[in-house]
Design an enzyme around this catalytic site. Structure first.
Site, mmCIF file in Angstrom:
data_model
loop_
_atom_site.group_PDB
_atom_site.id
_atom_site.type_symbol
_atom_site.label_atom_id
_atom_site.label_comp_id
_atom_site.label_asym_id
_atom_site.label_seq_id
_atom_site.Cartn_x
_atom_site.Cartn_y
_atom_site.Cartn_z
ATOM 1 N N LYS A 130 0.759 -1.261 -0.074
ATOM 2 C CA LYS A 130 -0.087 -0.104 0.049
ATOM 3 C C LYS A 130 0.832 1.309 -0.054
ATOM 4 C CE LYS A 130 -1.932 2.679 2.941
ATOM 5 N NZ LYS A 130 -2.127 3.882 2.159
ATOM 6 N N GLU A 140 10.088 1.942 10.025
ATOM 7 C CA GLU A 140 10.993 2.918 9.701
ATOM 8 C C GLU A 140 10.349 4.251 9.831
ATOM 9 O OE1 GLU A 140 14.037 2.376 9.110
ATOM 10 O OE2 GLU A 140 14.471 0.287 8.636
ATOM 11 N N CYS A 154 13.416 11.594 5.753
ATOM 12 C CA CYS A 154 13.542 11.110 7.180
ATOM 13 C C CYS A 154 14.741 11.321 7.785
ATOM 14 C CB CYS A 154 13.071 9.561 7.244
ATOM 15 S SG CYS A 154 14.116 8.854 6.128
ATOM 16 N N GLU A 159 9.059 16.254 15.235
ATOM 17 C CA GLU A 159 9.423 16.115 13.705
ATOM 18 C C GLU A 159 8.330 17.156 12.999
ATOM 19 O OE1 GLU A 159 8.519 12.796 11.374
ATOM 20 O OE2 GLU A 159 10.460 12.830 10.441
#
Ligand code: NAD
Length: 484
Positions: free
Chosen positions: A182, A257, A291, A388
C-alpha cells in the site's frame, strides 16, 4: 504506460466508492482520483497472496530463477525510468533532476537483492550438551533454515514513492514472500507502473498485490489481518505506534522505519564551506520531507554566527518551483494538510519568541511552497524543537564542548540519524559511539547504499532495511534437530 493511461487506470480500481483526489502540489489542482479500496478488497488481496504462497509459485522456485526475474524487473525499470520519474515528480512536485537521480537507484534494489536470493542459508551447529531426555544427545545434528514469512504487508509514505516501494518489494521478493502493498494515498501513481513491470518481468499472479487506499481503512485492514504475518512499515512514529497496537491481534511481526529529529554537529575545525552547504542541503532538500533530514543543527560557539549566516545564505539562494519551472531545485510540500502543519509549527514558534533568521512564510504563489526557514533563539521545550516537522525548517543552537554537544544531540525521543562535521578524526569516531542514532555520518550527509543497513534507535524504528539485515527481515529462522 502513458501518463493518461495511469490517470485513467487508477480511476478503474475497485473499492468502496469513497473518492480520494490526487492533487498536484505545485498547482493545487486535481490530477485524477480513485476510490478507497477498503477492507473487502484488502481481504481479497490477502487471500490471493496467501494462495500464491501456498502454491509455491514464487518461493518454491529455485532461488536462481527468482533472481533472474528480479533482474528483469530492474531492466524494465531502467526502460521505464522516464515514466517512473515523471510520475513521482508530478505526484510529489520534486524536481525532475532529483526524480531522475532516484529511479535508477530504485532499480538497483532489485539487482542487489537478486544477488541475495542464492545466499540465504541457515547454519549447521555442533550440539554441546550430553545426556538430555533421550539420553543420546551426543550423536545429534542441528541446523537452521531461513524461511519466508509467507504473506507480508508493505506500507509506506509519500516522500519517495518509487524508492519506498522498491526498498520493501525487492527484499520481500528475494526472501520469497508474497505481499500486499500500500503506497500513500497522496502518491499512488508510480505504483501502477511498478505493478505492470513486476507482472511483465514474470512474477506470478497473486505474489504482489497493489492496494490503493487510505491508511485508516486499507492500511489498518492490512495491519489487522490474521493472514498477514509481518508488516513492514515506513512512516510517522505516531502511525507506527498504531500499527504495533493493531498487530497485537495475531502478534504479527512488525518492522518500523519511522520519523527523526536528526542532529548535525558542526565543530570549528570542520571544512566550514562544505559543512554549511551540506548541512543546509541536508535539511532543505525535498523541502525537508526526508526521514534523515538534519533538522537540529548544533554549532561550536566560536563559529556559530558564521554558520548561521552561511546556512541562511544557502537557504535564500535555493530556487523553489515546480518540476517544469526552469532552475528550480526545491519543490513544494506534498499537501495542504502538510503545509498547514508546517506553518503551524513556525507560527507557534514566532509567538513563543524564536528568531526567524530567514524564511518563516509560505511563498506568495500557487502550490504548497514554504521558504527554507532558519530559526535561532529556540527554547528546548518548544514543540518545534521536540517534534518532527517534516518541512524545510531548521533550528540552530550553539555548544561549547563534546559533552554539551552529545547531551543536546541525544535530547530527543528519536534516533534515526546524526552527523558530525570535524577534521579531528578521534573526536569524530568517539562521537559516533556516543550518539544515539541508527546511522551516524562523519563529514558527509545524505549518503545511502543498498548494502549498508539502515534503521532507527529509540522511537525511530524497529529493525533494519537494506543489506543482509534488510532481506533477513522478511525471513524467520527454523531450528531443525536430527538424531543420528
Ligand atoms: P504516515 O505515517 O501518515 O503514513 C505512512 C503510510 O501509512 C501511508 O501509506 C498511510 O496511508 C499509512 N497509514 C496511515 N495510517 C495508518 C494506519 N492506521 N494503519 C496502517 N497504515 C496507515 O506518514 P506520512 O506523513 O505519509 O510520511 C511522513 C513520515 O514518514 C515522517 O514521519 C517520516 O519521518 C517518515 N519516514 C520515515 C522513513 C524511514 O526510513 N525511517 C523514510 C521516509 C519517511
Amino acid at each position: 504506460m502513458t501518463l493518461q493511461t495511469v490517470l485513467d487506470d487508477i480511476r478503474k480500481r475497485p473499492g468502496t466508492g469513497e473518492v480520494i483526489p490526487v492533487i498536484d502540489p505545485v498547482t493545487e489542482e486535481q490530477i485524477t482520483e480513485f476510490t478507497d479500496c477498503g477492507e473487502e478488497v484488502v481481504n481479497d488481496a490477502v487471500a490471493r497472496a496467501k494462495a500464491s504462497f501456498e502454491s509455491g509459485v514464487w518461493h518454491g522456485l529455485p532461488a536462481r530463477e527468482r533472481a533472474k526475474v528480479m533482474w528483469r524487473i530492474a531492466d524494465l525499470m531502467d526502460q521505464h525510468a522516464d515514466e517512473l520519474a515523471g510520475l513521482d515528480s508530478l505526484n510529489t512536485g520534486m524536481p525532475m533532476a532529483q526524480a531522475n537521480m532516484i529511479v535508477p537507484t530504485c532499480a538497483e534494489f532489485f539487482r542487489y537483492y537478486a544477488g541475495w536470493c542464492t545466499k540465504l542459508n541457515g547454519n549447521a551447529y555442533e550440539v554441546q550438551m550430553e545426556g538430555g531426555v533421550s539420553g543420546a544427545y551426543a550423536n545429534m545434528h542441528a541446523y537452521t533454515r531461513k524461511e519466508p514469512y509467507s504473506v507480508v504487508g508493505l506500507i509506506f509514505p509519500w516522500n519517495g514513492p518509487v524508492f519506498n516501494a522498491c526498498a520493501k518489494l525487492a527484499p520481500a521478493l528475494a526472501a520469497g514472500c508474497s505481499s500486499v502493498v500500500k503506497p500513500a494515498e497522496e502518491t499512488p501513481l508510480s505504483a501502477l507502473v511498478l505493478e505492470k513491470i513486476i507482472a511483465e518481468a514474470g512474477v506470478p499472479d497473486g505474489v504482489v498485490n497493489l492496494l490503493t487506499g487510505y491508511g485508516h481503512t486499507a492500511g489498518a485492514a492490512i495491519t489487522a489481518h490474521p493472514d498477514v504475518k509481518k508488516v513492514a512499515f515506513t512512516g510517522s512514529t505516531e502511525v507506527g505506534k498504531e500499527i504495533v497496537r493493531a498487530s497485537a491481534g495475531n502478534l504479527k511481526k512488525v518492522m518500523l522505519e519511522l520519523g527523526g529529529k536528526s542532529p548535525v554537529l558542526i565543530y570549528d575545525d570542520a571544512d566550514l564551506n562544505m559543512a554549511i552547504t551540506m548541512a543546509a542541503m541536508g535539511i532543505f532538500v525535498h523541502s525537508g520531507q526526508g526521514c534523515v533530514c538534519g533538522s537540529r543543527i548544533f554549532v561550536q560557539r566560536s563559529v556559530y554566527d558564521q554558520v548561521v549566516e552561511g546556512i541562511a545564505m544557502v537557504a535564500n539562494n535555493l530556487q523553489l518551483g515546480g518540476p517544469k519551472e526552469e532552475g528550480s531545485v526545491i519543490g513544494p510540500l506534498i499537501s495542504q494538510k502538510q503545509l498547514t502543519r508546517v506553518m503551524g509549527f513556525i507560527d507557534e514558534g514566532k509567538k513563543d519568541g524564536v528568531e526567524v533568521v530567514t524564511g518563516g512564510h509560505r511563498l506568495d504563489r500557487k502550490g504548497y511552497f514554504v521558504h527554507p526557514t532558519v530559526l535561532t533563539n529556540v527554547d528546548r521545550g518548544m514543540r518545534l524543537y521536540q517534534q518532527e516537522i517534516f518541512g524545510p525548517v531548521v533550528t540552530i543552537l550553539p555548544f561549547d564542548d563534546d559533552d554539551e554537544a552529545v547531551a543536546l544531540a541525544n535530547d530527543t525521543s528519536y534516533g534515526l540519524a546524526a552527523t558530525v562535521w570535524t577534521t579531528n578524526l578521534a573526536r569524530a569516531h568517539n562521537l559516533a559511539k556516543r550518539l544515539e542514532a541508527g546511522t551516524v555520518t562523519l563529514n558527509c550527509q545524505l549518503v545511502f547504499d543498498h548494502n549498508v543497513p539502515f534503521g532507527g534507535y529509540k522511537q525511530s524504528g524497529w529493525g533494519h532495511e537494506f543489506g543482509r539485515e534488510g532481506v533477513e527481515a522478511y525471513m524467520q529462522t527454523k531450528s531443525v534437530w536430527a538424531q543420528l
